[in-house]
Design a protein around this motif. Structure first.
Motif, mmCIF file in Angstrom:
data_model
loop_
_atom_site.group_PDB
_atom_site.id
_atom_site.type_symbol
_atom_site.label_atom_id
_atom_site.label_comp_id
_atom_site.label_asym_id
_atom_site.label_seq_id
_atom_site.Cartn_x
_atom_site.Cartn_y
_atom_site.Cartn_z
ATOM 1 N N MET A 251 7.991 0.857 -9.220
ATOM 2 C CA MET A 251 8.300 1.278 -7.861
ATOM 3 C C MET A 251 7.448 0.473 -6.880
ATOM 4 S SD MET A 251 8.164 5.016 -6.107
ATOM 5 C CE MET A 251 6.607 4.989 -5.272
ATOM 6 N N LYS A 252 8.102 -0.224 -5.965
ATOM 7 C CA LYS A 252 7.402 -0.991 -4.940
ATOM 8 C C LYS A 252 7.756 -0.392 -3.589
ATOM 9 C CE LYS A 252 7.460 -5.530 -7.156
ATOM 10 N NZ LYS A 252 7.956 -6.900 -7.004
ATOM 11 N N LEU A 253 6.767 -0.248 -2.749
ATOM 12 C CA LEU A 253 7.013 0.211 -1.389
ATOM 13 C C LEU A 253 6.934 -0.976 -0.450
ATOM 14 C CD1 LEU A 253 5.020 3.560 -1.103
ATOM 15 C CD2 LEU A 253 7.474 3.234 -1.367
ATOM 16 N N PHE A 254 7.871 -1.018 0.480
ATOM 17 C CA PHE A 254 7.873 -2.039 1.517
ATOM 18 C C PHE A 254 7.709 -1.350 2.855
ATOM 19 C CE2 PHE A 254 9.978 -4.170 -1.944
ATOM 20 C CZ PHE A 254 9.426 -5.441 -1.892
ATOM 21 N N TYR A 255 6.991 -2.005 3.736
ATOM 22 C CA TYR A 255 6.735 -1.471 5.072
ATOM 23 C C TYR A 255 7.398 -2.369 6.103
ATOM 24 C CZ TYR A 255 3.259 1.252 2.616
ATOM 25 O OH TYR A 255 2.637 2.111 1.744
ATOM 26 N N VAL A 256 7.917 -1.746 7.165
ATOM 27 C CA VAL A 256 8.491 -2.491 8.288
ATOM 28 C C VAL A 256 7.758 -2.041 9.539
ATOM 29 C CG1 VAL A 256 10.571 -3.021 9.613
ATOM 30 C CG2 VAL A 256 10.746 -2.592 7.164
ATOM 31 N N ARG B 102 7.247 7.574 8.123
ATOM 32 C CA ARG B 102 6.324 6.688 8.828
ATOM 33 C C ARG B 102 4.919 6.861 8.279
ATOM 34 N NH1 ARG B 102 8.696 4.653 13.420
ATOM 35 N NH2 ARG B 102 10.769 5.485 13.725
ATOM 36 N N GLU B 103 4.146 5.796 8.454
ATOM 37 C CA GLU B 103 2.765 5.828 7.990
ATOM 38 C C GLU B 103 1.911 5.005 8.941
ATOM 39 O OE1 GLU B 103 0.621 3.925 4.202
ATOM 40 O OE2 GLU B 103 2.045 5.519 3.698
ATOM 41 N N GLN B 104 0.665 5.424 9.094
ATOM 42 C CA GLN B 104 -0.280 4.647 9.894
ATOM 43 C C GLN B 104 -0.772 3.493 9.016
ATOM 44 O OE1 GLN B 104 -0.781 5.231 13.195
ATOM 45 N NE2 GLN B 104 0.836 6.726 12.817
ATOM 46 N N ARG B 105 -0.209 2.311 9.236
ATOM 47 C CA ARG B 105 -0.526 1.131 8.428
ATOM 48 C C ARG B 105 -0.504 -0.083 9.339
ATOM 49 N NH1 ARG B 105 -0.508 0.973 2.826
ATOM 50 N NH2 ARG B 105 -0.571 -1.133 2.016
ATOM 51 N N THR B 106 -1.548 -0.873 9.326
ATOM 52 C CA THR B 106 -1.670 -2.020 10.222
ATOM 53 C C THR B 106 -0.798 -3.179 9.767
ATOM 54 O OG1 THR B 106 -3.938 -1.376 10.700
ATOM 55 C CG2 THR B 106 -3.301 -3.606 11.315
ATOM 56 N N CYS B 107 -0.009 -3.689 10.682
ATOM 57 C CA CYS B 107 0.873 -4.826 10.407
ATOM 58 C C CYS B 107 0.032 -6.109 10.326
ATOM 59 C CB CYS B 107 1.913 -4.959 11.519
ATOM 60 S SG CYS B 107 2.929 -6.458 11.400
ATOM 61 N N PRO B 108 0.227 -6.920 9.266
ATOM 62 C CA PRO B 108 -0.543 -8.160 9.152
ATOM 63 C C PRO B 108 -0.113 -9.221 10.176
ATOM 64 C CG PRO B 108 0.999 -7.974 7.324
ATOM 65 C CD PRO B 108 1.080 -6.690 8.093
ATOM 66 N N GLU C 25 1.647 1.298 13.234
ATOM 67 C CA GLU C 25 2.619 2.220 12.669
ATOM 68 C C GLU C 25 3.745 1.448 11.982
ATOM 69 O OE1 GLU C 25 5.060 6.217 13.984
ATOM 70 O OE2 GLU C 25 4.914 4.590 15.436
ATOM 71 N N ALA C 26 4.166 1.944 10.809
ATOM 72 C CA ALA C 26 5.239 1.299 10.061
ATOM 73 C C ALA C 26 6.081 2.355 9.366
ATOM 74 C CB ALA C 26 4.673 0.331 9.031
ATOM 75 N N VAL C 27 7.368 2.032 9.165
ATOM 76 C CA VAL C 27 8.212 2.865 8.307
ATOM 77 C C VAL C 27 8.145 2.249 6.915
ATOM 78 C CG1 VAL C 27 9.760 3.582 10.158
ATOM 79 C CG2 VAL C 27 10.328 1.570 8.835
ATOM 80 N N PHE C 28 8.431 3.039 5.887
ATOM 81 C CA PHE C 28 8.389 2.485 4.540
ATOM 82 C C PHE C 28 9.587 2.951 3.735
ATOM 83 C CE2 PHE C 28 5.892 6.373 4.366
ATOM 84 C CZ PHE C 28 6.281 6.973 3.180
ATOM 85 N N PHE C 29 9.905 2.161 2.718
ATOM 86 C CA PHE C 29 11.028 2.457 1.830
ATOM 87 C C PHE C 29 10.726 1.857 0.472
ATOM 88 C CE2 PHE C 29 11.869 -1.458 4.019
ATOM 89 C CZ PHE C 29 12.300 -2.310 3.030
ATOM 90 N N GLN C 30 11.471 2.312 -0.532
ATOM 91 C CA GLN C 30 11.302 1.823 -1.893
ATOM 92 C C GLN C 30 12.126 0.568 -2.108
ATOM 93 O OE1 GLN C 30 12.013 4.847 -4.804
ATOM 94 N NE2 GLN C 30 11.761 3.473 -6.534
ATOM 95 N N SER C 31 11.694 -0.293 -3.034
ATOM 96 C CA SER C 31 12.399 -1.521 -3.378
ATOM 97 C C SER C 31 13.860 -1.224 -3.705
ATOM 98 C CB SER C 31 11.738 -2.176 -4.587
ATOM 99 O OG SER C 31 12.541 -3.212 -5.091
#
Length: 134
Positions: free
Chosen positions: A120-125, A93-99, A105-111
């Motif tokens: 390498m691209k990171l995507f946030y949910v 998880r990361e503190q990242r503002t959802c647009p 808060e969002a979870v993230f994973f690699q492409s």
């Protein structure tokens, strides 16, 4: 009932890839009893025929192509990712503002796409609304 129309050229999908248009493959039906026609070789004349298994009606095939298996190997970068991954406690998880909803808060994973030219691209949910973003 007449048999189905002869295969026609349909190039929507193939023109996107710069290839010649692919011939459309259709099911064919018997004009006598409306059952499906199946491909069969006329060994004497060395021709491809469509034959009814019920009444033995036959017609000559207008094309030698009877089956096409088109594979789409372009997996999306977020293939298999659903909105409920935000509630998965095993993902980082990361503190990242959802647009979309401004949740922080969002979870993230690699492409999920694996190719040499893709970095390498990171995507946030978003953990609140499930929005997927970069």
């Amino acid at each position: 009932m007449a048999s189905s129309p002869a295969p026609s050229a349909s190039g929507e999908q193939s023109q996107l890839h710069g290839q010649k248009p692919l011939e459309q493959i259709t099911f064919r039906f018997c004009s006598e009893c409306s059952n499906m026609l199946y491909p069969k070789e006329d060994e004497a004349d060395r021709k491809l025929m469509f034959t009814c298994r019920t009444c033995n009606f036959s017609e000559e095939a207008t094309s030698s192509c009877i089956f096409r298996n088109v594979l789409n190997n372009a997996a999306g970068e977020t293939a298999g990712v659903t909105q409920d991954v935000g509630s998965d406690p095993t993902l980082p998880r990361e503190q990242r503002t959802c647009p979309s909803c401004n949740h922080g808060e969002a979870v993230f994973f690699q492409s999920q796409q694996r190719s040499a030219e893709t970095g390498m691209k990171l995507f946030y949910v978003c953990c609140y609304c499930g929005n997927i973003y970069q």
